[in-house]
Design a protein around this motif. Structure first.
Motif, mmCIF file in Angstrom:
data_model
loop_
_atom_site.group_PDB
_atom_site.id
_atom_site.type_symbol
_atom_site.label_atom_id
_atom_site.label_comp_id
_atom_site.label_asym_id
_atom_site.label_seq_id
_atom_site.Cartn_x
_atom_site.Cartn_y
_atom_site.Cartn_z
ATOM 1 N N GLU A 228 0.896 -1.117 -0.069
ATOM 2 C CA GLU A 228 0.087 -0.055 0.247
ATOM 3 C C GLU A 228 1.042 1.404 -0.108
ATOM 4 N N LYS A 229 2.027 1.265 0.658
ATOM 5 C CA LYS A 229 2.884 2.262 0.977
ATOM 6 C C LYS A 229 4.563 1.532 1.330
ATOM 7 N N TRP A 230 5.447 2.389 0.092
ATOM 8 C CA TRP A 230 6.704 1.833 0.651
ATOM 9 C C TRP A 230 7.605 2.970 1.436
ATOM 10 N N GLN A 231 8.277 2.533 2.817
ATOM 11 C CA GLN A 231 7.894 3.692 3.207
ATOM 12 C C GLN A 231 9.862 3.721 3.729
ATOM 13 N N ALA A 232 10.380 4.368 4.230
ATOM 14 C CA ALA A 232 12.267 4.326 3.966
ATOM 15 C C ALA A 232 12.814 3.442 4.721
ATOM 16 N N LYS A 233 11.750 2.587 6.014
ATOM 17 C CA LYS A 233 12.037 1.284 6.935
ATOM 18 C C LYS A 233 11.099 -0.093 6.522
ATOM 19 N N TRP A 234 9.667 0.923 6.950
ATOM 20 C CA TRP A 234 8.908 0.216 6.720
ATOM 21 C C TRP A 234 7.805 0.157 4.970
ATOM 22 N N VAL A 235 6.848 -1.405 5.273
ATOM 23 C CA VAL A 235 5.711 -1.527 4.182
ATOM 24 C C VAL A 235 4.402 -1.380 4.591
ATOM 25 N N ILE A 236 3.871 -1.142 3.728
ATOM 26 C CA ILE A 236 2.015 -0.443 4.600
ATOM 27 C C ILE A 236 2.088 -1.592 3.689
ATOM 28 N N THR A 237 1.096 -2.431 4.413
ATOM 29 C CA THR A 237 0.540 -3.640 2.942
ATOM 30 C C THR A 237 -1.168 -4.081 3.537
ATOM 31 N N VAL A 238 -1.774 -4.801 2.300
ATOM 32 C CA VAL A 238 -2.887 -5.234 2.722
ATOM 33 C C VAL A 238 -2.848 -6.427 2.318
ATOM 34 N N GLU A 239 -2.642 -7.703 3.193
ATOM 35 C CA GLU A 239 -3.067 -9.298 3.166
ATOM 36 C C GLU A 239 -4.338 -9.729 3.207
ATOM 37 N N GLY A 240 -4.150 -10.708 3.054
ATOM 38 C CA GLY A 240 -5.256 -11.921 3.083
ATOM 39 C C GLY A 240 -4.624 -13.287 3.732
ATOM 40 N N ASN A 241 -5.419 -14.001 4.425
ATOM 41 C CA ASN A 241 -4.837 -14.704 5.532
ATOM 42 C C ASN A 241 -3.821 -14.563 6.133
ATOM 43 N N THR A 242 -3.964 -14.022 6.453
ATOM 44 C CA THR A 242 -3.326 -13.482 7.569
ATOM 45 C C THR A 242 -3.790 -12.808 9.075
ATOM 46 N N ASN A 243 -2.879 -13.034 9.874
ATOM 47 C CA ASN A 243 -3.978 -12.085 11.319
ATOM 48 C C ASN A 243 -2.548 -10.957 12.005
ATOM 49 N N ASP A 244 -3.050 -10.516 13.807
ATOM 50 C CA ASP A 244 -2.431 -9.390 13.718
ATOM 51 C C ASP A 244 -0.939 -9.821 13.880
ATOM 52 N N ASP A 245 -0.069 -11.170 14.278
ATOM 53 C CA ASP A 245 0.825 -11.093 14.423
ATOM 54 C C ASP A 245 1.687 -11.375 12.685
ATOM 55 N N GLY A 246 0.798 -11.501 11.888
ATOM 56 C CA GLY A 246 1.309 -11.013 9.843
ATOM 57 C C GLY A 246 1.481 -12.840 9.697
ATOM 58 N N SER A 247 0.936 -13.588 10.668
ATOM 59 C CA SER A 247 1.141 -15.397 9.991
ATOM 60 C C SER A 247 0.661 -15.023 9.056
ATOM 61 N N ARG A 248 1.121 -16.567 8.010
ATOM 62 C CA ARG A 248 0.642 -17.036 6.717
ATOM 63 C C ARG A 248 -0.346 -17.413 6.276
ATOM 64 N N GLU A 249 -0.525 -17.967 7.698
ATOM 65 C CA GLU A 249 -1.887 -18.691 8.497
ATOM 66 C C GLU A 249 -3.105 -18.092 9.004
ATOM 67 N N GLY A 250 -4.011 -16.858 8.657
ATOM 68 C CA GLY A 250 -4.589 -15.794 9.920
ATOM 69 C C GLY A 250 -5.722 -16.825 9.685
ATOM 70 N N ASP A 251 -7.159 -15.721 9.955
ATOM 71 C CA ASP A 251 -7.884 -15.287 9.136
ATOM 72 C C ASP A 251 -8.617 -14.419 8.772
ATOM 73 N N GLY A 252 -8.590 -13.220 8.133
ATOM 74 C CA GLY A 252 -8.648 -12.548 7.241
ATOM 75 C C GLY A 252 -8.308 -11.065 6.561
ATOM 76 N N VAL A 253 -8.487 -10.573 6.269
ATOM 77 C CA VAL A 253 -7.522 -9.643 5.400
ATOM 78 C C VAL A 253 -7.303 -8.248 6.288
ATOM 79 N N TYR A 254 -6.532 -8.345 6.913
ATOM 80 C CA TYR A 254 -5.354 -7.007 7.331
ATOM 81 C C TYR A 254 -4.315 -6.159 6.843
ATOM 82 N N ARG A 255 -4.919 -4.737 7.576
ATOM 83 C CA ARG A 255 -3.484 -3.796 7.070
ATOM 84 C C ARG A 255 -2.285 -3.704 7.773
ATOM 85 N N LYS A 256 -1.447 -4.319 7.612
ATOM 86 C CA LYS A 256 -0.506 -4.413 8.457
ATOM 87 C C LYS A 256 0.971 -3.504 8.110
ATOM 88 N N ARG A 257 1.842 -3.338 8.751
ATOM 89 C CA ARG A 257 3.089 -3.007 8.701
ATOM 90 C C ARG A 257 4.289 -3.502 9.379
#
Length: 189
Positions: free
Chosen positions: A146-175
């Motif tokens: 969603e946004k590429w920053q100097a140190k971070w990447v803001i993302t929107v991803e499916g099948n993840t969770n609050d911890d950033g797992s690849r086997e999550g439970d929903g669509v999340y906006r992550k940092r």
């Protein structure tokens, strides 16, 4: 009195339907934007609208999750991060691998960033990031930049969770830290 209320309700519904029918379902876009910029904006609107979708009735299940999987000809119960990406691209439409297999998005000619190096250009909204899993010896999670920053990447991803797992439970906006990103592919331009 009941007939009058029914008539008013029908008239109201008519006006609402007429006004909605003339609108672009993903919003109106600035005509001065290039086709590529318009696609990026439309895609961003689509994937942002999915933030908050959750699995229902078990792992990798639920009405919307099953629509993502159906977009790549898979039934319920499969991992769906890549299917989510494909479903979003299909709404615009963008030419891309119609696949639920994350490595199929690691097409060399589409890579713009790999292992900390910019190959072609800075990632933008609508490009896809891939995360490498050493245990599997392949990229095994994907989502949208969603946004590429100097140190971070803001993302929107499916099948993840609050911890950033690849086997999550929903669509999340992550940092995520940039160093977590193995590669970024551009299928828009």
């Amino acid at each position: 009195m009941a007939k009058a209320k029914t008539l008013y309700l029908h008239i109201l519904c008519f006006f609402i339907c007429c006004s909605a029918a003339g609108q672009n379902p993903v919003g109106s876009f600035d005509k001065s934007l290039s086709t590529t910029e318009q696609k990026r904006k439309q895609l961003q609107t689509i994937y942002q609208s999915q933030v908050g979708v959750k699995e229902q009735g078990g792992a990798n299940r639920g009405k919307q999750v099953e629509q993502y999987l159906a977009a790549v000809n898979f039934g319920p119960g499969y991992a769906w991060c890549a299917a989510f990406v494909s479903w979003c691209y299909q709404q615009v439409p963008v030419d891309h691998p119609r696949s639920a297999w994350v490595p199929s998005y690691a097409i060399e000619q589409n890579l713009i960033y790999k292992r900390g190096e910019f190959i072609k250009k800075l990632p933008k909204s609508g490009d896809v990031f891939l995360i490498w899993f050493d245990r599997l010896k392949r990229p095994a999670h994907i989502g949208f930049v969603e946004k590429w920053q100097a140190k971070w990447v803001i993302t929107v991803e499916g099948n993840t969770n609050d911890d950033g797992s690849r086997e999550g439970d929903g669509v999340y906006r992550k940092r995520r830290l940039q160093r977590q990103v193995w590669a970024v592919a551009n299928f828009i331009d």
